[in-house]
Design a protein around this motif. Sequence first.
Motif, PDB file in Angstrom:
ATOM      1  N   ILE A 181       0.831  -1.205   0.000  1.00  0.00           N
ATOM      2  CA  ILE A 181       0.000   0.000   0.000  1.00  0.00           C
ATOM      3  C   ILE A 181       0.865   1.254   0.000  1.00  0.00           C
ATOM      4  O   ILE A 181       2.030   1.218   0.405  1.00  0.00           O
ATOM      5  N   GLY A 182       0.273   2.336  -0.430  1.00  0.00           N
ATOM      6  CA  GLY A 182       0.932   3.629  -0.385  1.00  0.00           C
ATOM      7  C   GLY A 182       0.496   4.391   0.852  1.00  0.00           C
ATOM      8  O   GLY A 182      -0.653   4.270   1.282  1.00  0.00           O
ATOM      9  N   VAL A 183       1.423   5.132   1.410  1.00  0.00           N
ATOM     10  CA  VAL A 183       1.131   5.943   2.592  1.00  0.00           C
ATOM     11  C   VAL A 183       1.658   7.356   2.372  1.00  0.00           C
ATOM     12  O   VAL A 183       2.543   7.580   1.543  1.00  0.00           O
ATOM     13  N   ALA A 184       1.104   8.285   3.132  1.00  0.00           N
ATOM     14  CA  ALA A 184       1.491   9.694   3.003  1.00  0.00           C
ATOM     15  C   ALA A 184       2.894   9.961   3.537  1.00  0.00           C
ATOM     16  O   ALA A 184       3.583  10.866   3.066  1.00  0.00           O
ATOM     17  N   SER A 185       3.323   9.172   4.534  1.00  0.00           N
ATOM     18  CA  SER A 185       4.666   9.340   5.075  1.00  0.00           C
ATOM     19  C   SER A 185       5.063   8.079   5.822  1.00  0.00           C
ATOM     20  O   SER A 185       4.220   7.254   6.174  1.00  0.00           O
ATOM     21  N   LEU A 186       6.367   7.950   6.054  1.00  0.00           N
ATOM     22  CA  LEU A 186       6.918   6.854   6.842  1.00  0.00           C
ATOM     23  C   LEU A 186       7.949   7.436   7.804  1.00  0.00           C
ATOM     24  O   LEU A 186       8.458   8.540   7.574  1.00  0.00           O
ATOM     25  N   PRO A 187       8.298   6.716   8.880  1.00  0.00           N
ATOM     26  CA  PRO A 187       9.287   7.231   9.828  1.00  0.00           C
ATOM     27  C   PRO A 187      10.582   7.636   9.122  1.00  0.00           C
ATOM     28  O   PRO A 187      11.052   6.943   8.216  1.00  0.00           O
ATOM     29  N   ASN A 188      11.134   8.742   9.541  1.00  0.00           N
ATOM     30  CA  ASN A 188      12.384   9.277   8.982  1.00  0.00           C
ATOM     31  C   ASN A 188      12.314   9.527   7.478  1.00  0.00           C
ATOM     32  O   ASN A 188      13.336   9.611   6.812  1.00  0.00           O
ATOM     33  N   ASN A 189      11.108   9.608   6.920  1.00  0.00           N
ATOM     34  CA  ASN A 189      10.895   9.857   5.501  1.00  0.00           C
ATOM     35  C   ASN A 189      11.484   8.757   4.609  1.00  0.00           C
ATOM     36  O   ASN A 189      11.861   9.002   3.461  1.00  0.00           O
ATOM     37  N   ILE A 190      11.575   7.506   5.140  1.00  0.00           N
ATOM     38  CA  ILE A 190      12.108   6.407   4.338  1.00  0.00           C
ATOM     39  C   ILE A 190      11.168   6.107   3.173  1.00  0.00           C
ATOM     40  O   ILE A 190       9.984   6.409   3.214  1.00  0.00           O
ATOM     41  N   THR A 191      11.718   5.494   2.128  1.00  0.00           N
ATOM     42  CA  THR A 191      10.949   5.211   0.920  1.00  0.00           C
ATOM     43  C   THR A 191      10.008   4.020   1.088  1.00  0.00           C
ATOM     44  O   THR A 191       8.903   4.023   0.541  1.00  0.00           O
TER      45      THR A 191
END
Length: 159
Positions: free
Chosen positions: A132-142
Amino acid sequence: MSSHDQIAALHFELPPVPAPIGTFRNVLQVGNILYVSGQGPLDRNGVLYKGKVGRDVSVEAAYEHARLTGLNILSVLSAHLGDLARVKQFVKLQGFVNATDDFADHPRVINGCSDLLVEVFGGRGIHARTSIGVASLPNNITVEIEAIVEIFSEGKSHG
């Protein structure tokens, strides 16, 4: 060929086990099932790959980040089990892609991890999966990927 030999044959090396970034364990074992907490694209030199897929990062680069994330999952498993031959099968992956709103190639990205597992474990690496796609992840990881893995009982393994 052992899983470690297969990893070496693919010209990969397991990175050091990443430290959790919060109050949780990298892996929790319940009976013969291992729950691997979400891992990210951290290389052996401590470089964490960041950015928004579909804007800052191409699908091809994110695929490689997912492969690297798969190596981190294997590193966690190896540290916990002592021997990857105890992996009976990968049950499920849940993959998250830090993506733009209009991005639609989440499966292609997470295939990086799935393909690695099949290359290393053959049929034991084939699994159910969510990407799934998300708006953000911890530390801006890909990418971030978690895994559920069934293992052989202590003393048993797949050679």
